[in-house]
Design an enzyme around this catalytic site. Structure first.
Site, mmCIF file in Angstrom:
data_model
loop_
_atom_site.group_PDB
_atom_site.id
_atom_site.type_symbol
_atom_site.label_atom_id
_atom_site.label_comp_id
_atom_site.label_asym_id
_atom_site.label_seq_id
_atom_site.Cartn_x
_atom_site.Cartn_y
_atom_site.Cartn_z
ATOM 1 N N VAL A 132 0.988 -1.204 -0.116
ATOM 2 C CA VAL A 132 0.021 0.084 -0.016
ATOM 3 C C VAL A 132 0.855 1.082 0.031
ATOM 4 O O VAL A 132 1.847 1.376 0.772
ATOM 5 C CB VAL A 132 -0.965 -0.006 1.283
ATOM 6 C CG1 VAL A 132 -1.720 1.308 1.194
ATOM 7 C CG2 VAL A 132 -1.673 -1.191 1.496
ATOM 8 N N LYS A 150 -5.762 -2.417 -1.411
ATOM 9 C CA LYS A 150 -5.184 -1.672 -0.568
ATOM 10 C C LYS A 150 -6.228 -0.986 0.479
ATOM 11 O O LYS A 150 -5.658 -0.970 1.778
ATOM 12 C CB LYS A 150 -4.568 -0.463 -1.282
ATOM 13 C CG LYS A 150 -3.412 -0.937 -2.462
ATOM 14 C CD LYS A 150 -3.245 0.280 -3.088
ATOM 15 C CE LYS A 150 -1.817 -0.294 -4.246
ATOM 16 N NZ LYS A 150 -1.635 0.601 -5.244
#
Ligand code: HSE
Length: 435
Positions: free
Chosen positions: A149, A222
């Protein structure tokens, strides 16, 4: 550093000190093998080959011969069979293959055979994160996934350590560098969406299937990871309401400006009244928001805590070098700590709820002035019009308006009802306006 600032990435490796003093590194973590030699894999290898305390032992890739490069030391074994890596004496495996399988099985096998794993794989961590972290714990290994992420932006480190003392209730940000590259270039340079996407692919930002960037699946994975780690709430990436950025037109940026906004692909998860609201897709955001200053491949996130208020993190969110930095940072974290997994707090499942916010509508119509009819239709749904948006030089048949706050469900009903009006050829686009 201003969000738009660029810094030079390339220094003279011979003149740079190693990343960490040798004494800090755990001796058992020196032998590192790489699964995947794409954009990020190459950038990771580049750092590892300059780092005397980390020893690259293997590179796996399909059709590996076409991937070979001369700057990797001769002692490194190149292979197109990942079992060579999993059965080797490497202490740590870096998984950069992407996709769900066989990446997921490779991570499992590596942990089971006593190797720690660093991965940038958001699909695998969104879907199998908890079970893989359990497996790592059972085998006394570490599984780090900071690169999954935000590229170089340490979002997961902030959630795990920096903000762990607070109860986070909201995460709202830009989690896909490709979409941000496309939208910020459409806005600033009048680039078309296909041209900007092609450039994002050339620069190594996009997924191998760029549809996952554009349709929001990459960002939803994410967001699921962020929500689990930060809000301690379960969020299935495939159940997040998503909208594609593919329908955004240059006119939308001009309409958005009329209410002091720009447009970005926004990922949002919010705990409110014991329910979880989530969405990924185009949203109008105020020009003064830190998210509006996010250009090119940057990512940014606003994390809201009950006690700490808003914390903003921003930086380069996609591309080989930024992501490689996150990968190598995870390797160093494992190396410095030895093998010990911090406890993971429990994650709750909340009922999901619709976003409740103002909405932007863009309507494609034939000729006549629709404003009165649309106004009546909107008010019949119990929603108030905030503003008609007109662009003075607009010669096409577009109209747009901003509605006061209502739930996403009601906004969708309004859009469906508009579609049935004579003279409206397609369902109007309807995106949230975030305050
Ligand atoms: N395709 C992804 C993005 C790569 O554009 O953000 C980084 O995860």
């Amino acid at each position: 550093v201003a969000l738009g600032a660029q810094v030079s990435l390339v220094g003279d490796p011979g003149k740079r000190p190693p990343l960490r003093a040798e004494a800090v590194l755990h001796p058992a973590t020196r032998k590192v093998a790489l699964l995947g030699f794409g954009t990020v894999g190459r950038a990771v290898a580049d750092i590892l080959c300059r780092e005397p305390h980390l020893r690259l032992t293997h590179v796996f890739n399909r059709n590996v011969e076409r991937k070979r490069v001369s700057w990797v030391p001769d002692r490194v074994q190149w292979t197109d069979n990942y079992q060579d890596v999993l059965q080797s004496d490497a202490d740590l495996v870096i998984e950069l293959m992407g996709g769900l399988e066989p990446a997921h099985q490779c991570i499992r096998q590596a942990l089971q055979s006593g190797k720690s794993v660093v991965t940038a794989n958001k699909h695998v961590m969104a879907k199998y994160g908890p079970e893989l972290l359990d497996l790592a714990r059972q085998h006394g290994q570490q599984l780090e996934y900071g690169a999954s992420v935000g590229g170089a932006v340490p979002i997961l480190a902030a959630l795990r350590y920096g903000l762990a003392g607070d109860c986070l209730v909201r995460a709202c940000g830009i989690l896909n560098g490709t979409c941000n590259y496309i939208l910020s270039n459409m806005e600033a340079n009048a680039t078309t969406l296909p041209a900007a996407l092609a450039e994002a692919q050339r620069l190594g930002y996009a997924e191998s299937n760029p549809c996952d960037d554009v349709n929001g699946l990459d960002a939803a994975c994410k967001l699921s990871i962020v929500t689990r780690l930060g809000l301690h709430a379960e969020l299935n990436a495939f159940e997040v309401p998503r909208q594609s950025i593919a329908n955004i037109l240059p006119e939308d940026f001009r309409y958005a400006r009329q209410i002091g906004c720009t447009i970005r692909q926004i990922s949002l998860a919010e705990l409110q009244s014991n329910s979880l609201r989530s969405a990924v897709g185009p949203a109008l955001i105020p020009l003064q928001s830190p998210l509006a200053a996010c250009m090119d491949n940057q990512n940014a996130i606003i994390l809201t805590g009950e006690r700490s208020g808003d914390t903003v993190l921003a930086g380069r969110g996609a591309g080989g070098h930024p992501t490689a930095v996150a990968v190598v940072s995870d390797i160093l974290a494992i190396a410095a700590k030895g093998h010990s997994m911090p406890a993971v707090s429990s994650v709750r499942k909340y009922p999901s709820a619709d976003l409740y916010c103002a909405h932007y509508f863009r309507i494609c119509h034939r000729g006549v002035d629709f404003s009165r009819t649309l106004m009546n239709l909107i008010e019949a749904h119990g929603v108030r019009m905030r503003k008609w948006l007109q662009h003075p030089d607009s010669t096409n048949q577009l109209a747009a308006c901003a509605l006061e706050a209502c739930s996403a469900g009601v906004a969708n009903l309004v859009a469906t009802a508009m579609e049935k009006l004579d003279g409206i050829s397609q369902k109007p686009l309807c995106w949230p306006i975030l305050g």
